[in-house]
Motif scaffolding. Structure first.
Motif, PDB file in Angstrom:
ATOM      1  N   GLU A1166       0.478   1.721  22.311  1.00  0.00           N
ATOM      2  CA  GLU A1166       1.632   1.817  21.835  1.00  0.00           C
ATOM      3  C   GLU A1166       2.041   2.365  20.629  1.00  0.00           C
ATOM      4  O   GLU A1166       1.814   0.878  19.732  1.00  0.00           O
ATOM      5  N   GLN A1167       2.562   3.150  20.055  1.00  0.00           N
ATOM      6  CA  GLN A1167       2.772   3.275  18.425  1.00  0.00           C
ATOM      7  C   GLN A1167       3.531   2.786  17.747  1.00  0.00           C
ATOM      8  O   GLN A1167       2.731   1.966  16.766  1.00  0.00           O
ATOM      9  N   PRO A1168       4.862   2.243  18.842  1.00  0.00           N
ATOM     10  CA  PRO A1168       5.862   0.769  17.780  1.00  0.00           C
ATOM     11  C   PRO A1168       4.776  -0.089  17.772  1.00  0.00           C
ATOM     12  O   PRO A1168       4.927  -1.116  16.907  1.00  0.00           O
ATOM     13  N   ARG A1169       4.152  -0.824  18.693  1.00  0.00           N
ATOM     14  CA  ARG A1169       3.519  -2.003  19.014  1.00  0.00           C
ATOM     15  C   ARG A1169       2.161  -2.083  17.562  1.00  0.00           C
ATOM     16  O   ARG A1169       1.891  -2.688  16.999  1.00  0.00           O
ATOM     17  N   ILE A1170       2.063  -0.476  17.346  1.00  0.00           N
ATOM     18  CA  ILE A1170       0.878  -0.327  16.594  1.00  0.00           C
ATOM     19  C   ILE A1170       1.098  -0.336  14.782  1.00  0.00           C
ATOM     20  O   ILE A1170       0.831  -1.951  14.536  1.00  0.00           O
ATOM     21  N   LYS A1171       1.839   0.017  14.967  1.00  0.00           N
ATOM     22  CA  LYS A1171       2.795  -0.658  13.678  1.00  0.00           C
ATOM     23  C   LYS A1171       3.486  -1.831  13.734  1.00  0.00           C
ATOM     24  O   LYS A1171       3.045  -2.539  12.138  1.00  0.00           O
ATOM     25  N   LEU A1172       3.002  -2.724  14.653  1.00  0.00           N
ATOM     26  CA  LEU A1172       4.303  -4.149  14.218  1.00  0.00           C
ATOM     27  C   LEU A1172       2.524  -4.897  13.715  1.00  0.00           C
ATOM     28  O   LEU A1172       2.501  -5.920  12.926  1.00  0.00           O
ATOM     29  N   TYR A1173       1.521  -4.623  14.227  1.00  0.00           N
ATOM     30  CA  TYR A1173       0.190  -5.286  14.224  1.00  0.00           C
ATOM     31  C   TYR A1173      -0.037  -4.844  12.718  1.00  0.00           C
ATOM     32  O   TYR A1173      -0.920  -5.731  11.772  1.00  0.00           O
ATOM     33  N   GLN A1174      -0.051  -3.099  12.198  1.00  0.00           N
ATOM     34  CA  GLN A1174      -0.232  -2.962  11.079  1.00  0.00           C
ATOM     35  C   GLN A1174       0.149  -3.932   9.779  1.00  0.00           C
ATOM     36  O   GLN A1174       0.801  -4.144   8.735  1.00  0.00           O
ATOM     37  N   GLU A1175       1.886  -3.714  10.271  1.00  0.00           N
ATOM     38  CA  GLU A1175       2.947  -4.534   9.163  1.00  0.00           C
ATOM     39  C   GLU A1175       2.090  -5.972   9.301  1.00  0.00           C
ATOM     40  O   GLU A1175       2.397  -6.891   7.480  1.00  0.00           O
ATOM     41  N   PHE A1176       2.336  -6.759  10.400  1.00  0.00           N
ATOM     42  CA  PHE A1176       1.539  -8.087   9.980  1.00  0.00           C
ATOM     43  C   PHE A1176       0.464  -8.119   9.527  1.00  0.00           C
ATOM     44  O   PHE A1176       0.606  -9.777   8.990  1.00  0.00           O
ATOM     45  N   TYR A1177      -0.233  -7.528   9.249  1.00  0.00           N
ATOM     46  CA  TYR A1177      -1.344  -7.490   9.086  1.00  0.00           C
ATOM     47  C   TYR A1177      -1.191  -7.883   7.504  1.00  0.00           C
ATOM     48  O   TYR A1177      -2.042  -8.164   6.565  1.00  0.00           O
ATOM     49  N   SER A1178      -0.266  -6.494   6.901  1.00  0.00           N
ATOM     50  CA  SER A1178      -0.272  -6.398   5.530  1.00  0.00           C
ATOM     51  C   SER A1178      -0.183  -8.209   4.836  1.00  0.00           C
ATOM     52  O   SER A1178       0.070  -8.161   3.908  1.00  0.00           O
ATOM     53  N   GLN A1179       0.989  -8.676   6.028  1.00  0.00           N
ATOM     54  CA  GLN A1179       1.861  -9.555   5.374  1.00  0.00           C
ATOM     55  C   GLN A1179       1.155 -10.896   5.302  1.00  0.00           C
ATOM     56  O   GLN A1179       0.659 -11.048   4.291  1.00  0.00           O
ATOM     57  N   ILE A1180       0.388 -11.354   6.409  1.00  0.00           N
ATOM     58  CA  ILE A1180      -0.927 -12.318   6.194  1.00  0.00           C
ATOM     59  C   ILE A1180      -2.107 -11.810   4.904  1.00  0.00           C
ATOM     60  O   ILE A1180      -1.827 -12.749   4.554  1.00  0.00           O
ATOM     61  N   LEU A1181      -2.715 -10.739   4.667  1.00  0.00           N
ATOM     62  CA  LEU A1181      -3.061 -10.118   3.463  1.00  0.00           C
ATOM     63  C   LEU A1181      -1.893 -10.715   1.861  1.00  0.00           C
ATOM     64  O   LEU A1181      -2.825 -11.034   1.121  1.00  0.00           O
ATOM     65  N   ARG A1182      -0.762 -10.535   1.827  1.00  0.00           N
ATOM     66  CA  ARG A1182      -0.286 -10.744   1.566  1.00  0.00           C
ATOM     67  C   ARG A1182       0.265 -12.672   0.827  1.00  0.00           C
ATOM     68  O   ARG A1182      -0.686 -12.979  -0.220  1.00  0.00           O
ATOM     69  N   GLU A1183       0.110 -13.199   2.119  1.00  0.00           N
ATOM     70  CA  GLU A1183       0.137 -14.549   1.683  1.00  0.00           C
ATOM     71  C   GLU A1183      -0.888 -15.011   1.859  1.00  0.00           C
ATOM     72  O   GLU A1183      -1.571 -15.902   1.315  1.00  0.00           O
TER      73      GLU A1183
END
Length: 1506
Positions: A1166-1183
């Protein structure tokens, strides 16, 4: 311009020009290229030097400020780059000798004024001069100036070390440089007498003082680190080198010999030899005896110096023919010590205890050098030199024994060294040695106890080998019987000495042991026993003698059927003599009527202790001999009949049967005295009682009542003392038992013999033992740190030993009783105010009216149940009653948890509970019966669900408490009785009670979510949930019902999203949120795993469980989104979030729609779920790059990336796999990422890289590989420790396993690719350069093994895969291989103690690899025949230097035999002709063995080979 500056020199010389202007002109002239003076640099140097010299010669009078500026100018010039460049280009520039004198005078002033201010510039000047060859000539050409400079610098360094100021680096750097220059000049001098005069006249005293101060200084953090770690050690080494080369040159030996051997001088005169006027020994002695330092330091400096001088003397001159000279040097150096004055009748009180310690340490070092250098040859000294050495050592031993210093460890070591030299040195004073070093020695401290035991052990071994053990113990007996303050005497045999005595007794002939025993028995009979009544002194002597008898009888070899009959007969007579001559008279003495006040007399107590110790020893030995030797006949043959006499006949239990002829009433009096004090007597009575039990058990039909009486007597004997709770450690010696060590001895006896006692004691006694066990364990936890340092036995150690043993679970009745006592203790720890409503569950779990032990006792009730059916029904009723009680308790715990009225614990109560939980963790939970396992579960559940901490309580302590409870619950669930709890509880009720209590507790944890304890708590919580849910599913009973109830409970726990949106965080609980996420994640994980394992037939069940999970997943998504919104921007993601999102992503990717693969991720997500995973991925890469060494974050973050990167379509926007590579590179570049951290997350890193490289495009692959290659730098590894950036890996042992071994493995792997890949032969030959830089010595064994194997693999790869290169580079190959051979010879040399067997196996493996290489060279490489003689020569040259361990030698010899196969007759002749004499002998032995064993065997095999 030239005209402007041409008058500078005149201005510098002019008296009218001010000194400020002169200095400005001089600085300008030096740096300016526009100033043209003929030979300008030399002129300016001469000017400043002349000015300084004139000032110090008083020809000029300059202000101190001007003088300092002149020194600064000189320093700047000397250190200027201009001067260095001119000198490099060959220009001749020099300084005058007078400036060296001025520098020395300036340093001399600093020495005399004892101030080191304002000499920094002078030191800099001297440093620059010494480090510049063309300037240094002013010192090297006039050696006296350099010697004077070195002397002054040493004195300055001594002043600095003696002061309270911090030690700086400058002075010591200059000093080290000066030492280096002087040593260079010293080696070049050809006149040894001149060098000797320089050293003794100017350098010996300051160097010795400096070395002493560097050695004894207590370095502080304020001191310069470079001086502390490097320069101090370097300077000490330089001092030793200087003294060695200055005092002990080979040319000076004749002078030493002349002076030390007066009779030799006469002979040389007769021969017309030139007699030297040099008296080197006398000169050195004069230097040592003169006052060259403060009186307080002088003795210590001399004491520390004589051993150094003697070591250097031996290093230079110690040969077999010079041993007498070496001895005389030893005697002369000993004369420099203050100890030598005592030999001439000096007063002992002239030396303080500190002085004694220093002097004895010096003497120990001198004697060690004498012993290790083999200077004293007993036969040669007696035959050739009229026992001159023996006489000296005798006087030394007499002095040591006359002035006993038993509080100083070195005193014992000196005596040991003298005995090692020759036992006859101390033999005439053996009685004094035994007295002062053993029997009467006050060596109670551990630091003196060990050297004392080593000395006595040496005496034991010496006299045992000489078969003079009886003589030694004759002296021991004499010393014991001397008048002395016996109560101050320590016990004769400590635990360590008893072990050594046992070793000697096992080697001695039995008749010698019997001689000693007869001697002691006779002395007892004739001297001690007649005078013991009323005499405390005699009673104490009697105790000492009998303790020796006990030690000998208990540690000698037992009689058996192969013992000669005369020895058996003599032993019988000895035991009969002990019985009739010692035991019976003592028993009669004790039986005599006494007034009440007389019963407490010390002599009577000691007589009682001795008697019962001897009775116990006699009974034990007599029984053992009777069992092990058929020829042995007990002196009391009727004892067998006496033992079988029923106890009921005497009306009470008695041990009088051991000694026939004694009435029971007599024993009562003896036992009355023994039981009145906690003493050896009381303990011996317990031992005798235990011996009685063993003898009854050995009979065909045991007397049950007698066994029960005996067991009860032993426990009752120590009950009163154990209840006091006061005890001290005990060393195992019965004779030294006191009021405070008796409880330890008693508990040791009880615990050691529980298997015998337990079947015959009542339930009340079992509970008493369990209670003592618990109380001592609680003490053990409180005193854990102190116990580790205590070598003796303590009650706490005994109890811990029982808990860790495999015996306790076998004693089910005690195990169960201990659990009951533990529950009682938990109950008493909880608050008393609210005991009625809340503490009731725990109270019911140890209720006395419930038959908790019936399951254990049931098998013992072996009634005929067919005949008595009522018994069967009664037993079943009792068992059902305990389970009904457990069910009620379980319901009450759940009710209390739901009602939300837990009991509040203070911090002290929480600590007590944690201590009890630690004890709980020692229990073997799998060994409990189902009912006891259920009790355990309910206790832990009650602690978890029905308690809470007070507000003031430490949050970290509460976290630890909760983690421990969860961990123990998990251990129970992992056991074999995991299902027993479901008899009394529903699974959903347990889960709900735990979750409710943890949500309540989590309100306290909002500010500790970043501490490691929180992450540990979450892990325990997750592990408990996972195990419990798995058990629920595996039981397959009401799975759906339990999960439905639990899920509905979880879904009802919604986070307060409105609080987060309005930024009102008062009601927001981040800790509860993390707990909820962890629960969701665990539930999904367990159910998903179960679904994956289901067979196709049960797909309906899968659908049902999948439907149950849907609300969980939805709630999980909402909680994650809420948590991400609430998270602080600059803070790492909470630990619980990452596994939750990873689980969600895994669940989504395994969705059934995923089977019909589509290019777009929206096809299965689902599109909202994809957005969640992408945001989480970006957060992980930053941290990720900022995470440091936080493994709790790194490991789950990398696991998420592994799943995310498996679907490239998920990358947000234009991002690619390269971004992940960049983030990982940044992470690994962080200095906080140590090797240990990388190893901990190695598996996760590997999985991420596999997914990255497996799912990326070609362009992305190249980009990632470019990142990897750019990151192949060792910067982080070098930064692990300060100042290691410039070191190479091979020079740093800590980097061997990290860098060197992987490099070798990589090189070997590359070489194994063969000539098809490595086309250029030069690249292959570079491997040899690598191998030659790698160290093979001074490595830890684990590092050595890795390096050796790596080097061998590289060489073997070259042999197998690059034969052409090998032929051209044969010398390099042989050189590298020879280093392996030398290293394995060094590691495999024969030592006194091989140590660890596993370590030796590593050496054997290395030797086997060398053998394999030799064999391969001989078999496969015919072109190497030309090098065979060279390889053999290398081998025997090294073999001559070491004595190999036989096992290592076998491997190496087999290998070299194969190389000898390649040698032709011409090679053998060449070797015999060219090898040096000693090596030639080794080769001849090797070649003879080769012909005798290997060649003959080879020819035999060839004869029968087709």
């Amino acid at each position: 311009m030239a005209a402007i500056y041409s008058g500078i020199y005149l201005k510098l010389k002019s008296a009218k020009t001010s000194w400020e202007d002169k200095l400005k002109l001089a600085r300008f002239a030096w740096i300016s290229h526009q100033c043209f003076l003929p030979n300008k640099e030399q002129v300016l140097l001469d000017w400043v030097s002349h000015t300084l010299v004139s000032n110090y010669n008083k020809k000029l009078e300059l202000d101190d400020e001007v003088v300092e500026k002149l020194w600064t100018y000189l320093d700047n010039v000397i250190h200027s780059r201009r001067l260095q460049d001119l000198l490099k280009n060959g220009k001749t520039i020099g300084l005058s000798f007078s400036i060296a004198q001025v520098i020395n005078e300036r340093l001399s002033e600093a020495c005399s004024q004892k101030t080191q201010q304002n000499i920094g510039t002078v030191l800099n000047c001297s440093s620059g001069i010494l480090s510049t060859p063309s300037l240094c000539i002013i010192y090297t050409a006039k050696c006296e100036l350099l010697v004077d400079l070195l002397s002054k610098l040493c004195k300055l360094a001594c002043q600095q070390l003696s002061s309270d100021n911090a030690v700086g680096c400058q002075l010591f750097s200059v000093l080290q440089l000066t030492f280096a220059q002087y040593l260079l000049i010293q080696r070049q001098q050809t006149n040894p007498n001149r060098v000797f005069g320089q050293v003794t006249g100017h350098l010996l005293q300051p160097c010795l003082l400096l070395r002493h101060l560097l050695t004894v200084r207590a370095w502080t953090q304020a001191d310069d680190n470079h001086v502390r770690q490097h320069l101090s050690r370097e300077i000490r080494n330089q001092i030793e080198t200087l003294l060695q080369a200055g005092l002990f040159q080979a040319e000076l030996f004749s002078s030493y010999k002349e002076e030390l051997l007066p009779e030799q001088e006469v002979q040389e005169k007769k021969k017309g030899a030139f007699k030297s006027l040099l008296l080197p020994v006398n000169t050195v002695q004069t230097n040592l005896s003169s006052d060259f330092c403060e009186p307080a330091l002088h003795g210590a400096v001399v004491a520390g110096s004589v051993s150094l001088l003697y070591k250097l003397f031996l290093d230079s001159y110690c040969k077999a023919e010079n041993h007498l000279v070496c001895f005389h040097m030893f005697s002369r150096l000993f004369g420099c010590l203050r100890l030598s004055d005592l030999q001439q009748g000096g007063r002992e009180d002239m030396l303080s205890p500190v002085d004694w310690s220093t002097e004895l340490l010096a003497l120990e070092q001198l004697l060690s050098l004498v012993l290790s250098s083999d200077i004293y040859n007993v036969a040669s000294d007696r035959i050739r030199h009229k026992e001159v050495q023996f006489g000296f050592y005798r006087k030394l031993a007499q002095m040591l024994l006359t002035h006993s210093q038993a509080s100083i460890p070195a005193w014992f070591r000196c005596l040991k060294l003298l005995i090692s030299l020759n036992h006859l040195i101390v033999d005439p004073d053996l009685d004094d040695l035994v007295s002062s070093a053993w029997i009467d020695a006050e060596a109670s401290e551990p630091r003196t106890k060990k050297p004392q035991e080593t000395l006595i052990n040496t005496v034991f071994q010496t006299y045992s080998k000489l078969r003079q053990f009886p003589r030694l113990f004759e002296e021991v007996l004499t010393v014991i019987c001397r008048p002395a303050v016996d109560e101050l005497r320590p016990p004769i045999f400590s635990a360590g000495l008893t072990v050594k005595l046992r070793e000697c007794l096992l080697e001695l002939p039995p008749n010698q042991i019997l001689d000693i025993l007869c001697l002691f028995v006779e002395k007892c009979q004739t001297l001690i026993i007649p005078a013991v009544e009323g005499s405390t002194d005699m009673a104490l002597k009697l105790m000492a003698v009998c303790s020796v008898l006990h030690a000998f009888l208990f540690n000698m070899r037992s009689l058996d059927d192969v013992t000669p009959s005369p020895v058996v007969l003599r032993t019988q007579n000895l035991l009969a003599k002990i019985l009739k001559g010692i035991i019976q008279p003592l028993m009669e003495l004790l039986q005599a009527p006494r007034r009440e006040e007389e019963k407490s007399d010390l002599w009577l107590r000691k007589a009682s202790d001795t008697t019962l110790l001897l009775v116990y020893t006699w009974v034990e030995v007599d029984t053992l001999f009777g069992v092990s030797c058929s020829k042995y006949v007990s002196p009391t043959a009727e004892i067998a009949g006496a033992v079988t006499e029923p106890a009921a006949r005497q009306g009470h239990f008695s041990i009088s049967a051991f000694l026939p002829g004694l009435r029971a009433q007599s024993w009562e009096r003896v036992m009355e005295i023994a039981n009145s004090f906690a003493s050896p007597s009381k303990y011996c009575l317990e031992l005798l009682t235990l011996q009685k039990m063993k003898m009854i058990l050995m009979q065909a039909k045991a007397d049950l009542q007698a066994l029960q009486h005996a067991a009860a007597f032993i426990l009752e004997s120590g009950r009163s003392t154990m209840s006091r709770g006061e005890s001290e450690p005990w060393d195992g010696d019965i004779s030294v038992i006191s009021d405070l060590t008796y409880p330890t001895a008693h508990w040791h006896l009880v615990v050691s013999n529980l298997t015998i006692l337990l079947p015959y004691i009542s339930l009340e006694d079992v509970e008493y033992v369990a209670n003592v066990l618990l109380e001592t364990l609680m003490l053990a936890k409180a005193q854990e740190a102190a116990m580790d340092q205590e070598p003796s036995i303590s009650t706490e150690k005994i109890s811990l030993g029982l808990m860790h043993s495999s015996f306790l679970p076998e004693m089910k009745i005690l195990h169960c009783a201990f659990l009951t006592r533990l529950i009682i203790k938990f109950s008493t720890v909880l608050p008393t105010a609210t005991r009625d409503p809340v503490d009731l569950p725990l109270q019911q779990l140890f209720a006395s009216n419930i038959p908790w032990h019936e399951e254990i006792l049931a098998p013992c009730k072996t009634l005929d149940l067919l005949e008595v059916p009522s018994e069967t029904k009664l037993l079943k009723d009792e068992l059902s009653l305990s389970w009904k009680t457990l069910e009620k308790v379980a319901q009450y715990i759940v009710l209390l948890a739901k009602s939300g009225c837990p009991v509040t614990l203070k911090e002290s109560q929480l600590e007590n509970c944690l201590g009890l939980l630690d004890i709980f963790s020692l229990l073997k939970l799998d060994s409990f019966l189902p009912s006891d396992c259920t009790r355990c579960f309910l206790v832990l559940l009650s602690l978890l669900a029905n308690t809470r901490a007070s507000v003031s309580c430490s949050k970290l302590l509460l976290l630890k408490f909760l983690s421990t409870c969860l961990h123990l619950l998990r251990c129970l669930q992992a056991g074999r009785n995991a299902n027993s709890v479901f008899k009394v509880l529903h699974a959903s009720d347990v889960l709900e009670a735990v979750m409710t209590s943890q949500f309540t507790a989590s309100k306290f944890f909002s500010d500790v979510l970043t501490v490691p304890l929180w992450a540990q708590y979450l892990q325990e919580f997750q592990a408990f949930l996972e195990d419990f849910l798995q058990t629920v599913i595996e039981r397959r009973q009401s799975v759906r019902l339990n999960l439905e109830k639990f899920i509905s409970f979880l879904v009802s726990c919604k986070p307060d999203t409105s609080a987060a949106k309005s930024k009102d965080r008062k009601n927001w609980n981040p800790a509860a949120e993390q707990l909820l996420l962890t629960t969701f994640t665990t539930l999904c994980h367990v159910v998903t795993l179960y679904l994956q394992q289901l067979p196709e037939k049960k797909l309906h069940s899968a659908d049902v469980l999948s439907a149950l999970l849907e609300p969980v997943v939805l709630q999980m998504v909402r909680t994650v989104e809420h948590g991400l919104q609430s998270n602080t921007p600059n803070q790492l993601l909470p630990v619980a979030f990452i596994p939750s999102v990873t689980t969600l992503l895994k669940a989504d990717l395994s969705h059934p729609v995923r089977r019909g693969w589509q290019k777009e991720p929206s096809g299965f997500l689902e599109q909202p779920r994809i957005k969640l995973y992408q945001e989480f991925y970006s957060q992980i890469l930053r941290e990720l790059p900022c995470a440091g060494h936080n493994l709790q974050f790194l490991q789950p973050a990398l696991q998420f990336l592994t799943v995310f990167c498996s679907v490239p379509e998920l990358y947000p926007g234009k991002e690619t796999a390269v971004m992940v590579g960049v983030a990982i590179k940044k992470l690994l570049s962080d200095p906080a990422i140590t090797t240990q951290v990388i190893r901990s997350m190695e598996m996760e890193l590997t999985e991420v890289l596999v997914q990255l490289l497996g799912n990326c495009s070609v362009e992305e692959f190249y980009a990632i590989m470019r990142l990897v290659l750019q990151g192949l730098e060792l910067r982080n590894v070098w930064q692990q420790k300060a100042k290691m950036q410039t070191k190479e890996a091979c020079q740093d042992p800590s980097l061997i396993s990290i860098i060197v071994v992987p490099i070798l493995e990589t090189v070997a792997a590359l070489l194994r690719q063969g000539e098809g890949v490595l086309v250029n032969p030069h690249h292959v030959s570079l491997a040899f350069s690598i191998l030659l830089t790698i160290p093979l010595d001074r490595l830890k064994l684990e590092d050595y093994s890795g390096v050796f194997l790596g080097v061998h693999e590289v060489l073997f790869s070259i042999v197998q895969c690059h034969p052409k290169v090998l032929l051209k580079a044969a010398p390099s190959f042989l050189n590298s291989f020879h280093r392996l051979v030398v290293s394995v010879m060094h590691e495999g040399r024969q030592k006194g103690d091989r140590g660890n067997t596993d370590e030796f196996e590593v050496i054997l493996q290395c030797a086997h690899l060398v053998e394999r290489m030799y064999t391969h060279i001989a078999a496969e490489m015919e072109d190497f025949t030309v090098f065979s003689a060279f390889m053999v020569a290398q081998y025997v040259t090294e073999l001559q230097k070491v004595t190999l361990h036989p096992a290592v030698k076998t491997h190496l010899t087999e290998g070299i035999y194969h190389i000898l196969d390649l040698c032709i007759e011409r090679d053998i002749k060449f070797l015999n002709a060219s090898l040096p004499a000693g090596v030639r002998e080794v080769f001849k032995d090797l070649y003879n063995d080769y012909n005798h064993y290997h060649k003959a065997k080879k020819q035999g095999e060839e004869k029968y080979t087709a």
